[in-house]
Design a protein around this motif. Structure first.
Motif, PDB file in Angstrom:
ATOM      1  N   LEU A 222       0.842  -1.193   0.000  1.00  0.00           N
ATOM      2  CA  LEU A 222       0.000   0.000   0.000  1.00  0.00           C
ATOM      3  C   LEU A 222       0.880   1.246   0.000  1.00  0.00           C
ATOM      4  O   LEU A 222       1.913   1.266   0.673  1.00  0.00           O
ATOM      5  N   PRO A 223       0.480   2.292  -0.723  1.00  0.00           N
ATOM      6  CA  PRO A 223      -0.702   2.344  -1.595  1.00  0.00           C
ATOM      7  C   PRO A 223      -0.547   1.452  -2.817  1.00  0.00           C
ATOM      8  O   PRO A 223       0.567   1.113  -3.217  1.00  0.00           O
ATOM      9  N   ASN A 224      -1.691   1.071  -3.400  1.00  0.00           N
ATOM     10  CA  ASN A 224      -1.717   0.232  -4.599  1.00  0.00           C
ATOM     11  C   ASN A 224      -2.607   0.935  -5.617  1.00  0.00           C
ATOM     12  O   ASN A 224      -3.811   0.684  -5.694  1.00  0.00           O
ATOM     13  N   TYR A 225      -2.008   1.827  -6.385  1.00  0.00           N
ATOM     14  CA  TYR A 225      -2.799   2.664  -7.299  1.00  0.00           C
ATOM     15  C   TYR A 225      -3.459   1.876  -8.427  1.00  0.00           C
ATOM     16  O   TYR A 225      -4.590   2.214  -8.829  1.00  0.00           O
ATOM     17  N   PRO A 226      -2.827   0.816  -8.972  1.00  0.00           N
ATOM     18  CA  PRO A 226      -3.539   0.039 -10.006  1.00  0.00           C
ATOM     19  C   PRO A 226      -4.867  -0.528  -9.528  1.00  0.00           C
ATOM     20  O   PRO A 226      -5.801  -0.683 -10.312  1.00  0.00           O
TER      21      PRO A 226
ATOM     22  N   ARG B 237       2.401  -2.770  10.568  1.00  0.00           N
ATOM     23  CA  ARG B 237       2.658  -2.660   9.122  1.00  0.00           C
ATOM     24  C   ARG B 237       1.397  -2.255   8.373  1.00  0.00           C
ATOM     25  O   ARG B 237       1.452  -1.415   7.456  1.00  0.00           O
ATOM     26  N   LEU B 238       0.270  -2.847   8.745  1.00  0.00           N
ATOM     27  CA  LEU B 238      -0.976  -2.521   8.056  1.00  0.00           C
ATOM     28  C   LEU B 238      -1.358  -1.066   8.295  1.00  0.00           C
ATOM     29  O   LEU B 238      -1.767  -0.364   7.356  1.00  0.00           O
ATOM     30  N   LEU B 239      -1.247  -0.589   9.535  1.00  0.00           N
ATOM     31  CA  LEU B 239      -1.596   0.798   9.820  1.00  0.00           C
ATOM     32  C   LEU B 239      -0.710   1.764   9.038  1.00  0.00           C
ATOM     33  O   LEU B 239      -1.180   2.794   8.549  1.00  0.00           O
ATOM     34  N   GLU B 240       0.558   1.445   8.912  1.00  0.00           N
ATOM     35  CA  GLU B 240       1.443   2.291   8.106  1.00  0.00           C
ATOM     36  C   GLU B 240       0.985   2.294   6.647  1.00  0.00           C
ATOM     37  O   GLU B 240       1.016   3.334   5.976  1.00  0.00           O
ATOM     38  N   GLY B 241       0.554   1.129   6.156  1.00  0.00           N
ATOM     39  CA  GLY B 241       0.055   1.062   4.788  1.00  0.00           C
ATOM     40  C   GLY B 241      -1.233   1.848   4.605  1.00  0.00           C
ATOM     41  O   GLY B 241      -1.397   2.552   3.603  1.00  0.00           O
ATOM     42  N   LEU B 242      -2.151   1.739   5.560  1.00  0.00           N
ATOM     43  CA  LEU B 242      -3.400   2.497   5.473  1.00  0.00           C
ATOM     44  C   LEU B 242      -3.117   3.998   5.535  1.00  0.00           C
ATOM     45  O   LEU B 242      -3.743   4.788   4.813  1.00  0.00           O
ATOM     46  N   HIS B 243      -2.175   4.389   6.382  1.00  0.00           N
ATOM     47  CA  HIS B 243      -1.780   5.792   6.472  1.00  0.00           C
ATOM     48  C   HIS B 243      -1.250   6.278   5.130  1.00  0.00           C
ATOM     49  O   HIS B 243      -1.613   7.374   4.652  1.00  0.00           O
ATOM     50  N   ALA B 244      -0.410   5.467   4.487  1.00  0.00           N
ATOM     51  CA  ALA B 244       0.152   5.857   3.191  1.00  0.00           C
ATOM     52  C   ALA B 244      -0.913   5.913   2.101  1.00  0.00           C
ATOM     53  O   ALA B 244      -0.812   6.716   1.162  1.00  0.00           O
ATOM     54  N   ALA B 245      -1.935   5.067   2.211  1.00  0.00           N
ATOM     55  CA  ALA B 245      -2.973   5.014   1.178  1.00  0.00           C
ATOM     56  C   ALA B 245      -3.990   6.141   1.298  1.00  0.00           C
ATOM     57  O   ALA B 245      -4.713   6.427   0.345  1.00  0.00           O
ATOM     58  N   LEU B 246      -4.051   6.778   2.458  1.00  0.00           N
ATOM     59  CA  LEU B 246      -4.999   7.866   2.662  1.00  0.00           C
ATOM     60  C   LEU B 246      -4.432   9.195   2.160  1.00  0.00           C
ATOM     61  O   LEU B 246      -3.235   9.459   2.264  1.00  0.00           O
ATOM     62  N   ALA B 247      -5.320  10.026   1.649  1.00  0.00           N
ATOM     63  CA  ALA B 247      -4.938  11.391   1.304  1.00  0.00           C
ATOM     64  C   ALA B 247      -4.681  12.174   2.587  1.00  0.00           C
ATOM     65  O   ALA B 247      -5.199  11.821   3.649  1.00  0.00           O
ATOM     66  N   PRO B 248      -3.870  13.249   2.541  1.00  0.00           N
ATOM     67  CA  PRO B 248      -3.709  14.093   3.721  1.00  0.00           C
ATOM     68  C   PRO B 248      -5.068  14.561   4.236  1.00  0.00           C
ATOM     69  O   PRO B 248      -5.935  14.964   3.466  1.00  0.00           O
TER      70      PRO B 248
END
Length: 470
Positions: free
Chosen positions: A210-214, A239-250
């Protein structure tokens, strides 16, 4: 020797267990060998495989995306869910998060929402129903995307069909059923109008980057990841929370389950308490945003008449409004009551302002002044667990010493023990929590539960027991 015992005694079982947990993240099975063996034994019988060495070889050769791994995952995961589950969180989205997203995205006119761990789909469809029933005018000409994902391919197939039995729509008002569903014999299908924005796909939250834009999992405005992380260990949750954080817009919003808060969430997100729920917001780089204020939503139709809920066994915090239920069209939020006249600020006010140290000090002072109030010690334990400070186990134990029937204190004490690797005490307190609500009506509200019902708490507790224990 029966098939389950044969699986448990097979010398390959520990290796199989490790491989399954590492691949799926389901640390929930770390102390549930009997339950895991039961599910594996069903796959062995289906595949006509006699030993675990051969079965593990099949899994390794196919990989996590292979048909046998998917079949095993189907056995291991839980599909229990229903529309408008935990209605207070949907009310909070309606009151706070969605209006903020509409303001923030008024130029791009794009709204992106992810239901992570969507099971058979009711959560994702609930989001589209909510948006179209309460924000239709504001979202006219917007590009709205709701993505539902789950590791279980069978669940995703069911979600795409969008056809449900009465259990999944229990409690919905007749007007909502008529507007949103088509009757097909003894089942109900989500109407095409409420399926236009929603898509589903298989995605492994543990292995997927994550993020996974495709896949559309990036620059998201809202992510719901509820009752998923309770199955994972601390490292996987992090790890998942870091991925969710990265996948979210500011300034994007995260919604997690009742038992999934804690220091890992607070290290990445700003808690935003609203009546009946807490949402989590991704801060802008380098700063913590001010908490969003509830915004009035379009006035919904009057709710259907219903009997008042039974009171909880002990005094709970005064609600800001009559508790919303899935039977009602989503009500407009009612402002929270004013704080008590006191020179000290309330801990929840301080948390909403981002002052966590002051919130903890205020809660400690409150506990000191109210040493015989179990609810005060329980709230202190929750805050200590969220912030990763102090000893929440001691606070939960004090609450239980003062009120041995305090079900939610037993439940959170069990979770605290489980997170610390103390599986025996965890199971004991899960059993105590289950016993505390065993004789109560399912519609009762759980004290200090923020609108949680006895039936919902029972379902949360039952996840921690294997079939023969439940």
């Amino acid at each position: 020797m029966n098939r389950v015992d044969a699986v448990l005694r097979d010398p390959v079982f520990p290796r199989l267990k490790t491989a399954v947990i590492e691949t799926t993240g389901l640390a929930y099975y770390a102390d549930k060998d009997q339950a895991l063996a039961e599910r594996v034994s069903r796959r062995l019988a289906e595949r006509s495989v006699t030993g675990l060495a051969g079965y593990l070889a099949i899994l390794n050769s196919e990989g996590p995306a292979g048909p046998e791994y998917q079949a095993l995952i189907n056995e291991l995961t839980v599909g229990e869910t229903f529309f408008f589950r935990y209605a207070e969180q949907f009310e909070a989205l309606c009151a706070v998060a969605i209006p903020e997203c509409l303001r923030r995205n008024r130029d791009s006119r794009i709204l992106r929402i992810w239901s992570a761990g969507c099971s058979i789909g009711p959560e994702a469809y609930t989001l589209e129903i909510l948006l179209k029933r309460h924000f239709a005018e504001q979202l006219r000409d917007w590009q709205v995307t709701i993505i539902g994902t789950d590791i279980n391919a069978t669940f995703i197939d069911a979600a795409r069909r969008g056809v449900y039995g009465n259990w999944a729509v229990r409690g919905l008002a007749p007007a909502v059923l008529e507007e949103c569903f088509d009757r097909r014999g003894d089942q109900l299908a989500v109407k095409p109008k409420f399926r236009e924005w929603t898509t589903f796909s298989v995605f492994n939250l543990v292995e997927g980057a994550l993020p996974n834009y495709p896949r559309g999992l990036g620059a998201l405005d809202v992510v719901l990841c509820r009752n998923v992380m309770i199955y994972f260990d601390e490292a996987t949750r992090g790890r998942l929370l870091e991925g969710l954080h990265a996948a979210l817009a500011p300034n994007g919003w995260l919604v997690v389950g009742h038992a999934e808060t804690g220091p890992q969430v607070n290290a990445l997100f700003t808690p935003v308490p609203v009546p009946g729920a807490t949402l989590y917001r991704k801060p802008l780089p380098g700063c913590a945003p001010a908490p969003a204020q509830p915004t009035p939503t379009p006035a919904p139709e009057p709710p259907a008449a219903e009997p008042a809920p039974r009171p909880a066994a002990r005094a709970a915090k005064p609600p800001a409004a009559r508790r919303a239920t899935p039977a009602d069209p989503l009500p407009a939020p009612v402002p929270a009551p004013p704080p008590p006249r006191s020179p000290e600020p309330r801990p929840t006010d301080l948390m909403s302002e981002g002052d966590r140290a002051a919130a903890l000090e205020a809660c400690l002072a409150l506990a000191e002044r109210n040493r015989l109030d179990p609810a005060v010690h329980f709230r202190l334990g929750l805050l200590e667990e969220e912030l990763g400070v102090g000893d929440p186990v001691v606070a939960f134990k004090k609450a239980l010493y003062l009120d041995s029937g305090f079900a939610l204190a037993d439940y959170h004490l069990a979770l605290a023990y489980w997170r610390r690797g103390k599986l025996g005490p965890a199971q004991r307190h899960f059993r105590n929590a289950r016993a505390a609500v065993a004789e109560r009506d399912g519609t009762d509200l759980v004290a200090e539960g923020g609108g949680l019902t006895v039936a919902e708490l029972r379902s949360m507790i039952d996840l921690w027991f294997s079939g023969e224990e439940a």
